[in-house]
Design an enzyme around this catalytic site. Structure first.
Site, mmCIF file in Angstrom:
data_model
loop_
_atom_site.group_PDB
_atom_site.id
_atom_site.type_symbol
_atom_site.label_atom_id
_atom_site.label_comp_id
_atom_site.label_asym_id
_atom_site.label_seq_id
_atom_site.Cartn_x
_atom_site.Cartn_y
_atom_site.Cartn_z
ATOM 1 N N HIS A 62 1.680 10.635 4.947
ATOM 2 C CA HIS A 62 3.067 10.695 4.485
ATOM 3 C C HIS A 62 3.100 10.461 2.984
ATOM 4 O O HIS A 62 2.092 10.086 2.365
ATOM 5 C CB HIS A 62 3.945 9.704 5.250
ATOM 6 C CG HIS A 62 3.650 8.249 5.003
ATOM 7 N ND1 HIS A 62 2.423 7.679 5.278
ATOM 8 C CD2 HIS A 62 4.423 7.245 4.506
ATOM 9 C CE1 HIS A 62 2.463 6.396 4.977
ATOM 10 N NE2 HIS A 62 3.659 6.101 4.491
ATOM 11 N N HIS A 64 4.442 8.318 0.905
ATOM 12 C CA HIS A 64 4.595 7.037 0.205
ATOM 13 C C HIS A 64 3.394 6.908 -0.729
ATOM 14 O O HIS A 64 2.269 7.261 -0.349
ATOM 15 C CB HIS A 64 4.654 5.863 1.187
ATOM 16 C CG HIS A 64 6.037 5.619 1.724
ATOM 17 N ND1 HIS A 64 6.276 4.990 2.926
ATOM 18 C CD2 HIS A 64 7.259 5.931 1.196
ATOM 19 C CE1 HIS A 64 7.599 4.931 3.125
ATOM 20 N NE2 HIS A 64 8.205 5.483 2.100
ATOM 21 N N ASP A 66 1.378 4.691 -1.735
ATOM 22 C CA ASP A 66 0.121 4.011 -1.378
ATOM 23 C C ASP A 66 -0.775 4.870 -0.494
ATOM 24 O O ASP A 66 -1.893 4.473 -0.154
ATOM 25 C CB ASP A 66 0.387 2.640 -0.728
ATOM 26 C CG ASP A 66 1.218 2.722 0.549
ATOM 27 O OD1 ASP A 66 2.194 3.489 0.582
ATOM 28 O OD2 ASP A 66 0.884 1.997 1.515
ATOM 29 N N HIS A 140 8.614 6.358 10.841
ATOM 30 C CA HIS A 140 8.458 5.540 9.647
ATOM 31 C C HIS A 140 9.715 5.726 8.803
ATOM 32 O O HIS A 140 10.654 6.388 9.237
ATOM 33 C CB HIS A 140 7.176 5.979 8.918
ATOM 34 C CG HIS A 140 6.737 5.087 7.814
ATOM 35 N ND1 HIS A 140 6.705 3.711 7.924
ATOM 36 C CD2 HIS A 140 6.300 5.360 6.549
ATOM 37 C CE1 HIS A 140 6.272 3.208 6.771
ATOM 38 N NE2 HIS A 140 6.028 4.188 5.922
ATOM 39 N N ASP A 211 1.609 5.554 8.362
ATOM 40 C CA ASP A 211 2.328 4.374 8.783
ATOM 41 C C ASP A 211 3.311 4.726 9.894
ATOM 42 O O ASP A 211 3.893 5.796 9.888
ATOM 43 C CB ASP A 211 3.146 3.827 7.617
ATOM 44 C CG ASP A 211 2.303 3.367 6.425
ATOM 45 O OD1 ASP A 211 1.086 3.291 6.540
ATOM 46 O OD2 ASP A 211 2.885 3.104 5.374
HETATM 47 ZN ZN LIG Z 1 1.720 2.465 3.532
HETATM 48 ZN ZN LIG Z 2 4.674 4.191 4.250
#
Ligand SMILES: [Zn+2]
Ligand SMILES: [Zn+2]
Length: 314
Positions: A62, A64, A66, A140, A211
């Site tokens: 995904h 995000h 990180d 998520h 996640d």
């Molecule tokens: Zn994450």
């Molecule tokens: Zn995430």
């Protein structure tokens, strides 16, 4: 097959963990695949036995930061530093194409190898003669995908020695015997190929869910997996935080593994709140013990920890 964790921290890097990245290597094959690519993944790779030039496919869960802010830098270095020429394909959620195109365009980055960005939809992601990769949406805060890598069953071992002892010449006849056909030799003898071929070797399965909150699609993806890699950002006592952030607890990760009938669970993507006393300190041990109450074969990942996935006994 071998899994090597390059980043196991949630959200931001900690003193002892980098953000998400996981490498999958194959036996007798030097190319490797990467699941997620948080910032700094290329440096983590330098500290591991992996060689960036051998990267073949990247699967992004995904968008995000990180999980993918390391991607443009890593792909550029692969060209600049290693002069790699073999192609790379990156699979990921919608939006990835626009991000990569814009980043390379405004920075004037040029790659010396073909790069393909492929946005995924639920279902088939990739297939070759050895593997099938599928994905399903997880739950998520933004669109997130879990990936399942399934190794196809391989034909059994062909007993060349016995074939030679029977006076069968190497060549096209071997191919027919390997397929289990019954053939007639020039001298009139008939040979049943099935008797010269061992039982098929069952393929392995690796699943990556990160996640996500606890969800049915993780269980569906992880069915009978040899290894399920699942996020466990929080301990069970912090369930409220997990729900709010769209994350899972160690107990929930273990529950996915249990319900899916997976053989092993490796947890990753940990909140730094549990690592005050070190990478294998009591905080992390607590997460592992918590998971083991639900699913005994549970493990905690840390950066550079590798897990081998042996072939099935036939
Ligand atoms: Zn994450
Ligand atoms: Zn995430």
């Amino acid at each position: 097959m071998r899994l090597t964790f390059l980043g196991t921290s949630a959200g931001t890097p900690s003193r002892i963990r980098n953000v998400s990245a996981l490498a999958l290597q194959f036996d007798q094959q030097s190319a490797f695949w990467l699941f997620d690519c948080g910032e700094g993944t290329q440096q983590q790779m330098m500290r591991s036995p992996l060689r960036l030039s051998q990267l073949q496919y990247v699967f992004i869960s995904h968008l995000h930061g990180d999980h993918f802010f390391g991607l443009p830098g890593m792909l550029a270095s692969r060209s600049l530093q290693y002069s790699a020429e073999t192609p790379v394909t990156v699979f990921g959620p919608p939006g990835l194409q626009r991000f990569m195109q814009t980043t390379f365009e405004v920075s004037g980055s040029q790659l010396g190898y073909p790069l393909t960005i492929q946005e995924v939809k639920p279902g088939l992601v990739y297939e070759d003669e050895r593997f099938v990769v599928t994905c399903l949406p997880l739950i998520h805060r933004i669109a997130s995908f879990g990936y399942a890598v399934v190794e196809k069953d391989q034909p059994g071992h062909f007993d060349v020695e016995t074939a030679q002892q029977m006076g069968i010449q190497a060549g096209p006849l071997y191919g027919r015997l390997k397929r289990g056909e019954t053939i007639t030799l020039p001298d009139g003898r008939t040979v049943n190929g099935a008797e010269l071929v061992g039982p098929p070797v069952t393929g392995r399965k690796v699943v990556y869910c990160c996640d996500t909150i606890f969800c049915k699609n993780s269980i569906q993806l992880a069915r009978q997996a040899d290894v399920l890699v699942h996020e466990a950002t929080y301990a069970g006592e912090d369930l409220e935080l997990a729900v709010r952030g769209g994350h899972s607890t160690a107990t929930q990760a273990a529950e996915v593994a249990r319900q899916a009938g997976a053989k092993a669970l490796v947890m990753t993507h940990f909140s730094s709140r549990y690592e005050a006393q070190g990478v294998d300190g009591p905080g992390m041990e607590r997460l592992q013990n918590e998971a083991r109450q639900t699913f005994a074969n549970s493990y905690i990942a840390h950066d550079f920890r590798a897990f081998d996935i042996p072939r099935h006994e036939s």
